[in-house]
Design a protein around this motif. Structure first.
Motif, short mmCIF file in Angstrom:
data_model
loop_
_atom_site.label_atom_id
_atom_site.label_comp_id
_atom_site.label_asym_id
_atom_site.label_seq_id
_atom_site.Cartn_x
_atom_site.Cartn_y
_atom_site.Cartn_z
N ILE A 167 0.73 -1.19 -0.09
CA ILE A 167 -0.17 0.09 -0.26
C ILE A 167 0.96 1.33 0.08
O ILE A 167 0.34 2.33 -0.28
CB ILE A 167 -1.08 0.17 1.30
CG1 ILE A 167 -0.19 0.10 2.54
CG2 ILE A 167 -1.88 -1.01 1.24
CD1 ILE A 167 -1.20 0.56 3.64
N ALA A 168 2.08 1.22 0.19
CA ALA A 168 2.83 2.59 0.65
C ALA A 168 3.90 2.62 -0.49
O ALA A 168 4.89 2.18 -0.77
CB ALA A 168 3.71 2.09 1.84
N ALA A 169 3.37 3.61 -1.59
CA ALA A 169 3.77 3.76 -2.62
C ALA A 169 5.58 4.40 -2.84
O ALA A 169 6.19 3.62 -3.30
CB ALA A 169 3.40 4.85 -3.56
N PRO A 170 5.75 5.30 -1.60
CA PRO A 170 7.02 5.65 -1.47
C PRO A 170 8.11 4.56 -1.13
O PRO A 170 9.27 4.33 -1.56
CB PRO A 170 7.19 6.75 -0.35
CG PRO A 170 5.58 7.05 -0.29
CD PRO A 170 4.83 5.94 -0.71
N PHE A 171 7.79 3.54 -0.18
CA PHE A 171 8.58 2.56 0.05
C PHE A 171 8.95 1.56 -1.01
O PHE A 171 9.81 1.04 -1.13
CB PHE A 171 7.85 1.62 1.25
CG PHE A 171 7.87 2.57 2.48
CD1 PHE A 171 8.43 3.81 2.73
CD2 PHE A 171 7.00 2.14 3.56
CE1 PHE A 171 8.33 4.45 3.79
CE2 PHE A 171 6.69 3.13 4.76
CZ PHE A 171 7.41 4.05 5.04
N VAL A 172 7.73 1.20 -1.77
CA VAL A 172 7.84 0.39 -3.01
C VAL A 172 8.80 1.12 -4.06
O VAL A 172 9.57 0.35 -4.68
CB VAL A 172 6.45 -0.09 -3.54
CG1 VAL A 172 6.58 -0.70 -4.80
CG2 VAL A 172 5.59 -0.58 -2.60
N ALA A 173 8.67 2.40 -4.08
CA ALA A 173 9.49 2.94 -5.16
C ALA A 173 10.95 3.09 -4.46
O ALA A 173 11.87 2.72 -5.44
CB ALA A 173 9.15 4.57 -5.25
N ALA A 174 11.32 3.13 -3.45
CA ALA A 174 12.64 2.92 -2.94
C ALA A 174 13.12 1.54 -2.99
O ALA A 174 14.43 1.65 -3.40
CB ALA A 174 12.71 3.48 -1.32
N LEU A 175 12.38 0.52 -2.86
CA LEU A 175 12.83 -0.79 -2.79
C LEU A 175 13.02 -1.21 -4.42
O LEU A 175 13.93 -1.93 -4.56
CB LEU A 175 12.05 -1.82 -2.03
CG LEU A 175 11.62 -1.67 -0.72
CD1 LEU A 175 10.52 -2.46 -0.08
CD2 LEU A 175 12.90 -2.01 0.09
N SER A 176 12.48 -0.74 -4.96
CA SER A 176 12.49 -0.80 -6.64
C SER A 176 13.91 -0.53 -7.09
O SER A 176 14.36 -1.02 -8.12
CB SER A 176 11.53 -0.29 -7.66
OG SER A 176 11.64 1.09 -7.44
N ASN A 177 14.60 0.46 -6.33
CA ASN A 177 15.85 0.75 -6.72
C ASN A 177 16.95 0.31 -5.98
O ASN A 177 18.36 0.44 -5.93
CB ASN A 177 16.04 2.15 -6.56
CG ASN A 177 15.02 3.17 -7.31
OD1 ASN A 177 15.02 3.08 -8.42
ND2 ASN A 177 14.61 4.30 -6.71
N ALA A 178 16.59 -1.06 -5.19
CA ALA A 178 17.70 -1.75 -4.42
C ALA A 178 17.80 -2.98 -5.19
O ALA A 178 16.69 -3.66 -5.88
CB ALA A 178 17.13 -1.99 -2.98
N ASP A 179 19.04 -3.73 -5.07
CA ASP A 179 19.13 -5.04 -5.74
C ASP A 179 18.42 -6.01 -4.74
O ASP A 179 18.36 -5.78 -3.54
CB ASP A 179 20.55 -5.30 -5.90
CG ASP A 179 21.63 -5.09 -4.73
OD1 ASP A 179 20.97 -5.24 -3.48
OD2 ASP A 179 22.70 -4.87 -4.86
N ASP A 180 18.66 -7.13 -5.38
CA ASP A 180 17.93 -8.32 -4.63
C ASP A 180 18.37 -8.48 -2.92
O ASP A 180 17.83 -8.56 -1.97
CB ASP A 180 17.97 -9.63 -5.00
CG ASP A 180 16.97 -9.60 -6.27
OD1 ASP A 180 16.24 -8.85 -6.45
OD2 ASP A 180 17.23 -10.48 -6.86
N SER A 181 19.99 -8.36 -2.78
CA SER A 181 20.56 -8.34 -1.52
C SER A 181 20.33 -7.37 -0.76
O SER A 181 19.97 -7.63 0.64
CB SER A 181 21.99 -8.68 -1.72
OG SER A 181 22.63 -7.59 -2.38
N MET A 182 20.29 -6.19 -1.10
CA MET A 182 19.73 -5.23 -0.40
C MET A 182 18.43 -5.37 0.13
O MET A 182 17.91 -4.93 1.33
CB MET A 182 19.86 -3.82 -0.94
CG MET A 182 19.44 -2.19 -0.31
SD MET A 182 20.33 -2.25 1.32
CE MET A 182 21.97 -1.78 0.75
#
Length: 281
Positions: A232-247
């Motif tokens: 539900i939280a767009a900002p968190f999803v946007a941030a996580l989309s810029n992280a690699d799998d290990s991060m």
């Protein structure tokens, strides 16, 4: 509206539409969580049986649908910027057999209603995302009848909202994100006591009050909490989309550790704190 504010509005509209399936999935949990804030909004505006009431930024339909059940001859106009969120609100109304409601997709800064139309206005968790909060308040003032009441809920500070900071703080620690300006739309933009009452007063409202309340987000487990927030939280999803799998996995495990340390009994019920601001025209 200024071009940069229009751009923010369009970004928000796209984001809320994109994440509407998550809001539909978790609707029951979120409504339970926010019930104390919705109840205080309803208490503050004190709906009468024949009232015509505006619910702004209603998302999946609350508190507008609950208010509609209290009106024998009146109705509620439920609005939101995102059409897909209003689709869910319509489905909720149909499922509950609520018929004295209308749905309008619109921008709070350009409400498509005549002056002095509504007996009361509700707005649950919308103000902190409005590009221009004072303009929004002035529009609400314009469409409210003289003597009409308004009540709005906004999140208080991060120190009282672990349900946000458990994920948000962990992402920020690991990814060194540049924080947005304090005046930018965001969860805690309205958290300072007195800020919303000042905005209401500037818009022309009188007899302003501010009430602090706590809701409980009942997740049960850290896993459910993680899934809910990241759906539900767009900002968190946007941030996580810029992280690699290990991060991503590192962040997830750190969040699980934080949550499980806070709730060692394994029953994850997280407090959330909000302010309800009420006023009259």
């Amino acid at each position: 509206m200024e071009p940069q504010l229009q751009e923010i509005r369009e970004q928000q509209k796209a984001s809320w539409n994109k994440f509407s399936p998550g809001w539909k999935k978790w609707d029951h949990e979120i409504l339970d969580f926010m019930r104390p804030f919705a109840d205080e909004i309803i208490r503050s505006i004190n709906p009468k049986e024949s009232d015509v009431i505006l619910d702004v930024a209603a998302g999946t339909g609350e508190p507008g649908l609950s208010i509609a059940t209290m009106l024998s001859d009146g109705k509620v106009v439920i609005t939101d910027l995102a059409d897909d969120m209003l689709t869910i609100a319509r489905e909720n109304a149909f499922r509950k057999g609520i018929t004295n409601v209308e749905f309008t997709a619109c921008d709070v800064s350009e409400l498509p209603f005549y002056d002095n139309t509504f007996d009361a206005i509700s707005c649950r968790m919308g103000f902190m995302f409005f590009p221009d909060m004072l303009l929004a308040a002035k529009e609400m003032y314009r469409v409210l009848k003289p003597g009409g009441k308004i009540a709005a809920a906004v999140w208080s500070g991060p120190e009282k909202n672990f349900w946000v900071t458990a994920v948000g703080g962990t992402i920020n620690r690991n990814m060194q994100l540049t924080p947005p300006p304090p005046e930018a739309p965001g969860m805690f933009r309205c958290s300072k006591s007195g800020l919303m009452t000042d905005i209401f007063k500037q818009a022309g409202f009188k007899n302003t009050t501010e009430t602090e309340l706590t809701g409980k987000l009942n997740c049960g487990t850290a896993d459910v909490y993680w899934n809910l927030i990241t759906e539900i939280a767009a900002p968190f999803v946007a941030a996580l989309s810029n992280a690699d799998d290990s991060m991503k996995e590192k962040i997830k495990q750190e969040v699980f550790t934080l949550v499980n340390e806070k709730f060692p009994d394994g029953n994850v019920i997280i407090d959330g704190n909000a302010l309800v601001i009420a006023a009259e025209k």
